[in-house]
Write a protein that holds these residues in place. Structure first.
Motif, mmCIF file in Angstrom:
data_model
loop_
_atom_site.group_PDB
_atom_site.id
_atom_site.type_symbol
_atom_site.label_atom_id
_atom_site.label_comp_id
_atom_site.label_asym_id
_atom_site.label_seq_id
_atom_site.Cartn_x
_atom_site.Cartn_y
_atom_site.Cartn_z
ATOM 1 N N PRO A 1 0.805 -1.238 0.000
ATOM 2 C CA PRO A 1 0.000 0.000 0.000
ATOM 3 C C PRO A 1 0.833 1.282 0.000
ATOM 4 C CG PRO A 1 -0.771 -1.552 1.676
ATOM 5 C CD PRO A 1 0.542 -2.064 1.193
ATOM 6 N N SER A 2 2.121 1.185 0.270
ATOM 7 C CA SER A 2 2.973 2.388 0.271
ATOM 8 C C SER A 2 3.626 2.647 -1.085
ATOM 9 C CB SER A 2 4.068 2.264 1.338
ATOM 10 O OG SER A 2 3.493 2.231 2.623
ATOM 11 N N THR A 3 3.345 1.787 -2.041
ATOM 12 C CA THR A 3 3.996 1.926 -3.352
ATOM 13 C C THR A 3 3.013 2.465 -4.396
ATOM 14 O OG1 THR A 3 3.434 -0.394 -3.838
ATOM 15 C CG2 THR A 3 5.623 0.040 -2.944
ATOM 16 N N ALA A 4 3.511 3.314 -5.303
ATOM 17 C CA ALA A 4 2.678 3.839 -6.392
ATOM 18 C C ALA A 4 3.116 3.211 -7.713
ATOM 19 C CB ALA A 4 2.793 5.349 -6.458
ATOM 20 N N TRP A 5 2.183 2.960 -8.589
ATOM 21 C CA TRP A 5 2.444 2.166 -9.794
ATOM 22 C C TRP A 5 2.017 2.854 -11.075
ATOM 23 C CZ3 TRP A 5 4.726 -2.728 -9.548
ATOM 24 C CH2 TRP A 5 4.937 -3.204 -8.252
ATOM 25 N N ALA A 6 2.906 2.857 -12.061
ATOM 26 C CA ALA A 6 2.575 3.165 -13.458
ATOM 27 C C ALA A 6 1.691 4.403 -13.617
ATOM 28 C CB ALA A 6 1.917 1.955 -14.117
ATOM 29 N N GLY A 7 2.250 5.554 -13.245
ATOM 30 C CA GLY A 7 1.527 6.819 -13.297
ATOM 31 C C GLY A 7 0.824 7.109 -14.617
ATOM 32 N N TYR A 8 1.393 6.636 -15.716
ATOM 33 C CA TYR A 8 0.817 6.982 -17.020
ATOM 34 C C TYR A 8 -0.447 6.184 -17.340
ATOM 35 C CZ TYR A 8 5.235 9.365 -18.136
ATOM 36 O OH TYR A 8 6.321 10.202 -18.130
ATOM 37 N N ILE A 9 -0.652 5.061 -16.637
ATOM 38 C CA ILE A 9 -1.814 4.235 -16.962
ATOM 39 C C ILE A 9 -2.912 4.575 -15.946
ATOM 40 C CG2 ILE A 9 -2.650 1.894 -17.415
ATOM 41 C CD1 ILE A 9 0.225 1.098 -18.069
ATOM 42 N N LYS A 10 -3.663 5.586 -16.289
ATOM 43 C CA LYS A 10 -4.559 6.243 -15.338
ATOM 44 C C LYS A 10 -5.670 5.311 -14.856
ATOM 45 C CE LYS A 10 -2.468 10.242 -15.466
ATOM 46 N NZ LYS A 10 -1.502 10.496 -14.382
ATOM 47 N N GLU A 11 -6.115 4.421 -15.714
ATOM 48 C CA GLU A 11 -7.269 3.586 -15.363
ATOM 49 C C GLU A 11 -6.833 2.359 -14.550
ATOM 50 O OE1 GLU A 11 -5.888 3.986 -18.246
ATOM 51 O OE2 GLU A 11 -5.701 2.074 -19.315
ATOM 52 N N TRP A 12 -5.575 2.328 -14.133
ATOM 53 C CA TRP A 12 -5.041 1.146 -13.457
ATOM 54 C C TRP A 12 -4.392 1.550 -12.142
ATOM 55 C CZ3 TRP A 12 0.150 -1.085 -12.923
ATOM 56 C CH2 TRP A 12 0.143 -2.452 -12.630
ATOM 57 N N ASP A 13 -4.810 0.926 -11.075
ATOM 58 C CA ASP A 13 -4.336 1.327 -9.741
ATOM 59 C C ASP A 13 -3.118 0.542 -9.277
ATOM 60 O OD1 ASP A 13 -6.033 3.356 -9.193
ATOM 61 O OD2 ASP A 13 -7.554 2.101 -8.213
#
Lengths: 196, 196
Positions: free
Chosen positions: A70-82
Protein backbone atom coordinates in the motif's frame (compact mmCIF):
# COMPACT_ATOMS: atom_id res chain seq x y z
CA UNK A 1 35.84 -24.55 -32.19
CA UNK A 2 34.05 -22.14 -29.91
CA UNK A 3 34.36 -18.50 -30.81
CA UNK A 4 35.35 -16.03 -28.16
CA UNK A 5 32.25 -14.84 -26.37
CA UNK A 6 31.44 -11.18 -26.87
CA UNK A 7 30.58 -10.22 -23.31
CA UNK A 8 29.44 -6.76 -24.28
CA UNK A 9 26.68 -8.37 -26.37
CA UNK A 10 25.71 -10.59 -23.45
CA UNK A 11 25.55 -7.57 -21.18
CA UNK A 12 23.50 -5.66 -23.74
CA UNK A 13 21.05 -8.55 -23.86
CA UNK A 14 20.83 -8.55 -20.05
CA UNK A 15 20.20 -4.79 -20.02
CA UNK A 16 17.66 -5.06 -22.82
CA UNK A 17 15.65 -7.74 -21.09
CA UNK A 18 15.72 -5.95 -17.72
CA UNK A 19 12.45 -4.09 -18.25
CA UNK A 20 10.16 -2.69 -15.58
CA UNK A 21 7.54 -5.31 -14.76
CA UNK A 22 4.44 -4.49 -12.75
CA UNK A 23 2.38 -7.70 -12.78
CA UNK A 24 3.62 -10.95 -11.32
CA UNK A 25 2.75 -14.51 -10.41
CA UNK A 26 2.21 -13.52 -6.80
CA UNK A 27 2.07 -17.12 -5.59
CA UNK A 28 5.62 -17.80 -6.80
CA UNK A 29 7.95 -17.04 -3.92
CA UNK A 30 11.51 -15.73 -4.14
CA UNK A 31 13.94 -17.14 -1.61
CA UNK A 32 15.89 -15.07 0.88
CA UNK A 33 19.07 -16.64 -0.51
CA UNK A 34 18.29 -15.35 -4.02
CA UNK A 35 17.53 -11.88 -2.70
CA UNK A 36 20.73 -11.81 -0.67
CA UNK A 37 22.66 -12.76 -3.81
CA UNK A 38 21.11 -9.75 -5.52
CA UNK A 39 22.17 -7.49 -2.66
CA UNK A 40 25.65 -8.92 -3.08
CA UNK A 41 25.73 -7.41 -6.58
CA UNK A 42 24.96 -4.02 -5.04
CA UNK A 43 27.66 -4.62 -2.45
CA UNK A 44 30.23 -5.12 -5.21
CA UNK A 45 29.15 -2.01 -7.13
CA UNK A 46 30.58 1.48 -6.97
CA UNK A 47 29.77 3.63 -3.96
CA UNK A 48 30.48 7.37 -3.58
CA UNK A 49 33.82 7.82 -1.80
CA UNK A 50 33.48 4.08 -1.08
CA UNK A 51 31.39 4.94 1.98
CA UNK A 52 28.96 2.04 1.41
CA UNK A 53 26.24 3.78 3.37
CA UNK A 54 23.37 1.78 1.88
CA UNK A 55 21.47 -0.87 3.80
CA UNK A 56 19.00 -3.35 2.37
CA UNK A 57 15.83 -4.80 3.80
CA UNK A 58 14.74 -8.07 2.25
CA UNK A 59 11.01 -8.71 2.31
CA UNK A 60 9.59 -11.94 0.95
CA UNK A 61 7.05 -13.20 3.47
CA UNK A 62 3.48 -12.92 2.25
CA UNK A 63 2.28 -10.93 5.22
CA UNK A 64 5.22 -8.54 5.11
CA UNK A 65 4.68 -8.00 1.37
CA UNK A 66 1.08 -7.02 2.11
CA UNK A 67 2.44 -4.42 4.51
CA UNK A 68 4.70 -2.84 1.90
CA UNK A 69 2.37 -2.83 -1.09
CA UNK A 70 0.00 0.00 0.00
CA UNK A 71 2.97 2.39 0.27
CA UNK A 72 4.00 1.93 -3.35
CA UNK A 73 2.68 3.84 -6.39
CA UNK A 74 2.44 2.17 -9.79
CA UNK A 75 2.57 3.17 -13.46
CA UNK A 76 1.53 6.82 -13.30
CA UNK A 77 0.82 6.98 -17.02
CA UNK A 78 -1.81 4.24 -16.96
CA UNK A 79 -4.56 6.24 -15.34
CA UNK A 80 -7.27 3.59 -15.36
CA UNK A 81 -5.04 1.15 -13.46
CA UNK A 82 -4.34 1.33 -9.74
CA UNK A 83 -1.44 -1.08 -9.76
CA UNK A 84 -1.30 -4.86 -9.68
CA UNK A 85 -4.42 -6.58 -8.37
CA UNK A 86 -4.38 -9.19 -5.62
CA UNK A 87 -2.84 -12.30 -7.19
CA UNK A 88 -0.45 -10.40 -9.45
CA UNK A 89 1.42 -8.38 -6.86
CA UNK A 90 5.16 -8.60 -6.13
CA UNK A 91 6.23 -11.60 -4.05
CA UNK A 92 9.30 -9.77 -2.74
CA UNK A 93 10.75 -6.35 -2.14
CA UNK A 94 14.20 -5.01 -1.49
CA UNK A 95 13.99 -1.72 0.37
CA UNK A 96 17.11 0.39 -0.16
CA UNK A 97 17.95 2.55 2.82
CA UNK A 98 20.54 5.21 3.52
CA UNK A 99 22.29 4.76 6.85
CA UNK A 100 22.61 8.27 8.27
CA UNK A 101 25.11 7.09 10.85
CA UNK A 102 27.48 6.57 7.92
CA UNK A 103 26.57 9.48 5.66
CA UNK A 104 23.99 12.21 5.25
CA UNK A 105 23.99 12.16 1.49
CA UNK A 106 23.80 9.13 -0.72
CA UNK A 107 24.34 10.69 -4.13
CA UNK A 108 23.28 8.20 -6.77
CA UNK A 109 24.52 5.16 -4.85
CA UNK A 110 21.00 3.75 -4.73
CA UNK A 111 20.63 4.15 -8.48
CA UNK A 112 23.87 2.23 -9.04
CA UNK A 113 22.83 -0.44 -6.54
CA UNK A 114 19.32 -0.72 -7.96
CA UNK A 115 20.59 -1.25 -11.48
CA UNK A 116 22.98 -4.01 -10.39
CA UNK A 117 20.15 -5.70 -8.48
CA UNK A 118 17.62 -5.45 -11.29
CA UNK A 119 20.09 -6.83 -13.83
CA UNK A 120 20.77 -9.74 -11.49
CA UNK A 121 17.07 -10.27 -10.86
CA UNK A 122 16.50 -10.55 -14.56
CA UNK A 123 19.25 -13.18 -14.83
CA UNK A 124 17.56 -15.18 -12.09
CA UNK A 125 14.28 -15.17 -13.99
CA UNK A 126 12.67 -12.46 -11.88
CA UNK A 127 11.50 -9.05 -12.95
CA UNK A 128 10.45 -5.96 -11.16
CA UNK A 129 10.23 -2.27 -10.86
CA UNK A 130 12.23 0.45 -9.10
CA UNK A 131 9.75 2.53 -7.13
CA UNK A 132 10.66 6.01 -5.93
CA UNK A 133 7.07 7.18 -5.54
CA UNK A 134 6.43 5.97 -2.00
CA UNK A 135 4.46 6.87 1.08
CA UNK A 136 7.69 7.02 3.02
CA UNK A 137 6.33 7.87 6.45
CA UNK A 138 3.69 5.15 6.27
CA UNK A 139 6.29 2.67 5.09
CA UNK A 140 8.66 3.68 7.89
CA UNK A 141 5.91 3.13 10.46
CA UNK A 142 4.77 -0.16 8.96
CA UNK A 143 8.32 -1.51 8.82
CA UNK A 144 9.13 -0.09 12.28
CA UNK A 145 12.21 1.51 10.79
CA UNK A 146 14.48 3.50 13.13
CA UNK A 147 15.09 7.17 12.24
CA UNK A 148 18.70 6.30 11.43
CA UNK A 149 17.60 4.91 8.07
CA UNK A 150 16.38 7.01 5.19
CA UNK A 151 14.10 5.23 2.71
CA UNK A 152 15.60 5.79 -0.72
CA UNK A 153 14.03 3.34 -3.13
CA UNK A 154 11.91 0.20 -3.14
CA UNK A 155 12.56 -2.57 -5.62
CA UNK A 156 9.44 -4.64 -6.21
CA UNK A 157 10.22 -8.13 -7.45
CA UNK A 158 8.44 -11.21 -8.67
CA UNK A 159 8.03 -13.60 -11.56
CA UNK A 160 6.77 -11.41 -14.43
CA UNK A 161 3.24 -12.04 -15.64
CA UNK A 162 3.25 -9.54 -18.47
CA UNK A 163 5.02 -8.92 -21.73
CA UNK A 164 6.95 -5.68 -22.11
CA UNK A 165 8.27 -4.43 -25.44
CA UNK A 166 10.45 -1.48 -26.38
CA UNK A 167 9.14 0.86 -29.08
CA UNK A 168 10.62 3.94 -30.67
CA UNK A 169 9.46 7.29 -29.37
CA UNK A 170 7.09 8.99 -31.84
CA UNK A 171 6.09 12.65 -31.62
CA UNK A 172 8.17 13.01 -28.47
CA UNK A 173 5.61 10.92 -26.56
CA UNK A 174 7.46 8.85 -23.96
CA UNK A 175 4.41 7.61 -22.04
CA UNK A 176 4.26 3.85 -21.76
CA UNK A 177 0.91 2.23 -22.55
CA UNK A 178 -0.87 -1.12 -22.81
CA UNK A 179 -2.34 -2.45 -26.00
CA UNK A 180 -5.50 -4.52 -26.48
CA UNK A 181 -3.50 -7.69 -26.00
CA UNK A 182 -2.33 -6.42 -22.62
CA UNK A 183 1.22 -5.95 -23.83
CA UNK A 184 3.07 -3.12 -22.12
CA UNK A 185 4.83 -0.78 -24.57
CA UNK A 186 7.77 1.39 -23.52
CA UNK A 187 8.85 4.05 -26.03
CA UNK A 188 12.58 4.67 -25.89
CA UNK A 189 14.31 7.64 -27.51
CA UNK A 190 16.78 6.99 -30.32
CA UNK A 191 20.47 6.97 -29.50
CA UNK A 192 21.06 9.97 -31.78
CA UNK A 193 18.76 12.04 -29.62
CA UNK A 194 20.70 11.23 -26.46
CA UNK A 195 24.20 12.05 -27.67
CA UNK A 196 24.95 15.75 -27.92
CA UNK B 1 27.10 -31.83 -23.45
CA UNK B 2 27.24 -28.17 -22.55
CA UNK B 3 25.73 -27.22 -19.24
CA UNK B 4 23.27 -24.38 -19.11
CA UNK B 5 25.13 -21.15 -18.55
CA UNK B 6 24.42 -19.51 -15.21
CA UNK B 7 23.99 -15.92 -16.32
CA UNK B 8 23.75 -14.63 -12.77
CA UNK B 9 27.33 -15.84 -12.21
CA UNK B 10 28.45 -14.16 -15.42
CA UNK B 11 26.81 -10.94 -14.31
CA UNK B 12 28.38 -11.20 -10.88
CA UNK B 13 31.77 -11.59 -12.53
CA UNK B 14 31.10 -8.51 -14.66
CA UNK B 15 30.06 -6.51 -11.58
CA UNK B 16 33.05 -7.76 -9.61
CA UNK B 17 35.55 -6.77 -12.25
CA UNK B 18 33.97 -3.34 -12.77
CA UNK B 19 36.17 -1.54 -10.28
CA UNK B 20 37.00 2.15 -10.19
CA UNK B 21 40.21 2.71 -12.13
CA UNK B 22 42.13 5.96 -11.94
CA UNK B 23 45.29 5.34 -13.96
CA UNK B 24 45.24 4.54 -17.65
CA UNK B 25 47.29 4.00 -20.78
CA UNK B 26 46.52 7.50 -21.94
CA UNK B 27 47.89 6.90 -25.43
CA UNK B 28 45.33 4.15 -26.10
CA UNK B 29 42.31 5.78 -27.68
CA UNK B 30 38.68 4.70 -27.32
CA UNK B 31 36.55 5.03 -30.44
CA UNK B 32 33.40 7.11 -30.68
CA UNK B 33 31.58 3.97 -31.84
CA UNK B 34 32.53 2.11 -28.64
CA UNK B 35 31.46 5.04 -26.48
CA UNK B 36 28.14 5.33 -28.32
CA UNK B 37 27.55 1.62 -27.71
CA UNK B 38 28.04 2.28 -24.01
CA UNK B 39 25.52 5.11 -24.10
CA UNK B 40 23.16 2.67 -25.79
CA UNK B 41 23.25 0.56 -22.60
CA UNK B 42 22.15 3.63 -20.65
CA UNK B 43 19.42 4.26 -23.21
CA UNK B 44 18.02 0.78 -22.62
CA UNK B 45 18.11 1.13 -18.82
CA UNK B 46 15.34 2.25 -16.49
CA UNK B 47 14.47 5.93 -16.33
CA UNK B 48 12.20 7.61 -13.77
CA UNK B 49 8.67 7.82 -15.20
CA UNK B 50 10.36 6.84 -18.48
CA UNK B 51 11.15 10.52 -19.08
CA UNK B 52 14.62 9.77 -20.48
CA UNK B 53 15.84 13.24 -19.62
CA UNK B 54 19.53 12.38 -19.68
CA UNK B 55 21.88 13.49 -22.43
CA UNK B 56 25.41 12.28 -23.00
CA UNK B 57 28.48 14.07 -24.23
CA UNK B 58 31.16 11.83 -25.68
CA UNK B 59 34.70 13.16 -25.38
CA UNK B 60 37.60 11.23 -26.83
CA UNK B 61 39.79 13.72 -28.68
CA UNK B 62 43.08 14.38 -26.95
CA UNK B 63 42.64 18.12 -26.81
CA UNK B 64 39.08 17.87 -25.52
CA UNK B 65 40.17 15.41 -22.84
CA UNK B 66 42.76 17.94 -21.68
CA UNK B 67 39.93 20.43 -21.31
CA UNK B 68 37.87 18.14 -19.08
CA UNK B 69 40.59 16.77 -16.84
CA UNK B 70 41.25 19.89 -14.69
CA UNK B 71 37.58 19.95 -13.64
CA UNK B 72 37.69 16.47 -12.15
CA UNK B 73 38.74 15.47 -8.60
CA UNK B 74 40.43 12.15 -7.92
CA UNK B 75 40.73 9.67 -5.06
CA UNK B 76 40.10 11.86 -2.03
CA UNK B 77 41.50 9.29 0.39
CA UNK B 78 44.95 9.22 -1.21
CA UNK B 79 46.15 12.56 0.06
CA UNK B 80 49.63 12.49 -1.42
CA UNK B 81 48.27 11.94 -4.92
CA UNK B 82 46.72 14.67 -7.07
CA UNK B 83 45.21 12.33 -9.61
CA UNK B 84 46.63 10.64 -12.67
CA UNK B 85 49.80 12.21 -14.09
CA UNK B 86 50.23 13.16 -17.72
CA UNK B 87 50.56 9.89 -19.61
CA UNK B 88 48.17 7.97 -17.37
CA UNK B 89 45.09 10.14 -17.69
CA UNK B 90 41.72 9.02 -19.12
CA UNK B 91 41.56 8.85 -22.90
CA UNK B 92 37.81 9.41 -22.93
CA UNK B 93 34.95 10.84 -20.90
CA UNK B 94 31.21 10.50 -21.01
CA UNK B 95 29.60 13.55 -19.44
CA UNK B 96 26.09 12.77 -18.18
CA UNK B 97 23.76 15.74 -18.38
CA UNK B 98 20.20 16.39 -17.27
CA UNK B 99 18.10 18.07 -19.93
CA UNK B 100 16.03 20.66 -18.06
CA UNK B 101 13.73 21.12 -21.03
CA UNK B 102 12.53 17.57 -20.30
CA UNK B 103 12.63 17.49 -16.51
CA UNK B 104 13.84 19.48 -13.54
CA UNK B 105 14.73 16.50 -11.43
CA UNK B 106 16.66 13.47 -12.50
CA UNK B 107 16.31 11.28 -9.44
CA UNK B 108 18.88 8.51 -9.66
CA UNK B 109 18.63 8.13 -13.43
CA UNK B 110 22.31 9.05 -13.81
CA UNK B 111 23.30 6.41 -11.25
CA UNK B 112 21.40 3.76 -13.18
CA UNK B 113 22.86 4.97 -16.48
CA UNK B 114 26.38 5.19 -15.09
CA UNK B 115 26.29 1.64 -13.78
CA UNK B 116 25.11 0.26 -17.13
CA UNK B 117 27.85 2.19 -18.90
CA UNK B 118 30.62 1.14 -16.51
CA UNK B 119 29.61 -2.52 -16.71
CA UNK B 120 29.69 -2.28 -20.48
CA UNK B 121 33.02 -0.47 -20.43
CA UNK B 122 34.49 -3.26 -18.40
CA UNK B 123 33.24 -5.81 -20.96
CA UNK B 124 34.94 -3.84 -23.70
CA UNK B 125 38.25 -3.94 -21.86
CA UNK B 126 38.06 -0.39 -20.56
CA UNK B 127 37.88 0.79 -17.01
CA UNK B 128 37.11 4.02 -15.34
CA UNK B 129 35.69 6.03 -12.58
CA UNK B 130 32.39 7.80 -11.91
CA UNK B 131 33.24 11.34 -10.83
CA UNK B 132 30.71 13.47 -8.99
CA UNK B 133 33.29 15.80 -7.46
CA UNK B 134 33.54 18.31 -10.29
CA UNK B 135 34.20 21.98 -10.92
CA UNK B 136 30.85 22.21 -12.64
CA UNK B 137 30.92 25.88 -13.62
CA UNK B 138 34.41 25.61 -15.07
CA UNK B 139 33.43 22.46 -16.94
CA UNK B 140 30.29 24.15 -18.27
CA UNK B 141 32.36 27.06 -19.57
CA UNK B 142 35.08 24.88 -21.03
CA UNK B 143 32.56 22.66 -22.83
CA UNK B 144 30.46 25.70 -23.87
CA UNK B 145 27.43 23.94 -22.46
CA UNK B 146 24.06 25.75 -22.73
CA UNK B 147 22.18 26.43 -19.47
CA UNK B 148 19.57 23.89 -20.52
CA UNK B 149 21.88 21.08 -19.45
CA UNK B 150 22.73 20.29 -15.86
CA UNK B 151 26.04 18.49 -15.32
CA UNK B 152 25.27 15.39 -13.26
CA UNK B 153 28.23 13.05 -13.47
CA UNK B 154 31.42 12.52 -15.45
CA UNK B 155 32.57 9.03 -16.35
CA UNK B 156 36.32 8.95 -16.92
CA UNK B 157 37.38 6.07 -19.15
CA UNK B 158 40.51 4.47 -20.47
CA UNK B 159 42.53 1.28 -20.59
CA UNK B 160 43.38 0.56 -16.94
CA UNK B 161 47.02 0.79 -15.94
CA UNK B 162 46.60 -0.32 -12.34
CA UNK B 163 45.53 -3.34 -10.41
CA UNK B 164 42.56 -3.00 -8.08
CA UNK B 165 41.64 -5.61 -5.48
CA UNK B 166 38.70 -5.92 -3.12
CA UNK B 167 39.49 -6.45 0.58
CA UNK B 168 37.24 -6.93 3.57
CA UNK B 169 36.58 -3.91 5.75
CA UNK B 170 38.50 -4.09 9.01
CA UNK B 171 37.79 -1.83 12.02
CA UNK B 172 35.10 -0.09 10.01
CA UNK B 173 37.79 1.56 7.85
CA UNK B 174 36.44 1.89 4.32
CA UNK B 175 39.21 4.12 2.94
CA UNK B 176 40.84 2.69 -0.16
CA UNK B 177 44.63 2.77 -0.23
CA UNK B 178 47.67 1.81 -2.30
CA UNK B 179 50.25 -0.70 -1.19
CA UNK B 180 54.00 -0.70 -1.83
CA UNK B 181 53.49 -2.60 -5.06
CA UNK B 182 51.16 0.15 -6.25
CA UNK B 183 48.11 -2.07 -6.00
CA UNK B 184 44.91 -0.23 -5.16
CA UNK B 185 42.93 -1.84 -2.32
CA UNK B 186 39.21 -1.26 -1.88
CA UNK B 187 37.72 -2.50 1.40
CA UNK B 188 34.13 -3.66 0.97
CA UNK B 189 31.73 -4.32 3.83
CA UNK B 190 30.47 -7.86 4.37
CA UNK B 191 27.05 -8.78 3.05
CA UNK B 192 25.78 -9.46 6.58
CA UNK B 193 26.44 -5.87 7.51
CA UNK B 194 24.37 -4.55 4.61
CA UNK B 195 21.23 -6.61 5.14
CA UNK B 196 19.05 -5.44 8.04
Amino acid sequence: MLHAINYYMILKEIVRKTRSYRRFYQEKQISTEDLAQLVDLARLSASGTNRQALKFMIINEEEKCETVFPSTAWAGYIKEWDGPAEGERPSAYIVILGDKEISNSFGVDHGIAAQSIMLGASEKGFGGCMIASLKKEKLRDDLKLPGRYEILLVLALGYPREKVVIDRVENNDIKYWRDDNDIHHVPKRDLDELIL
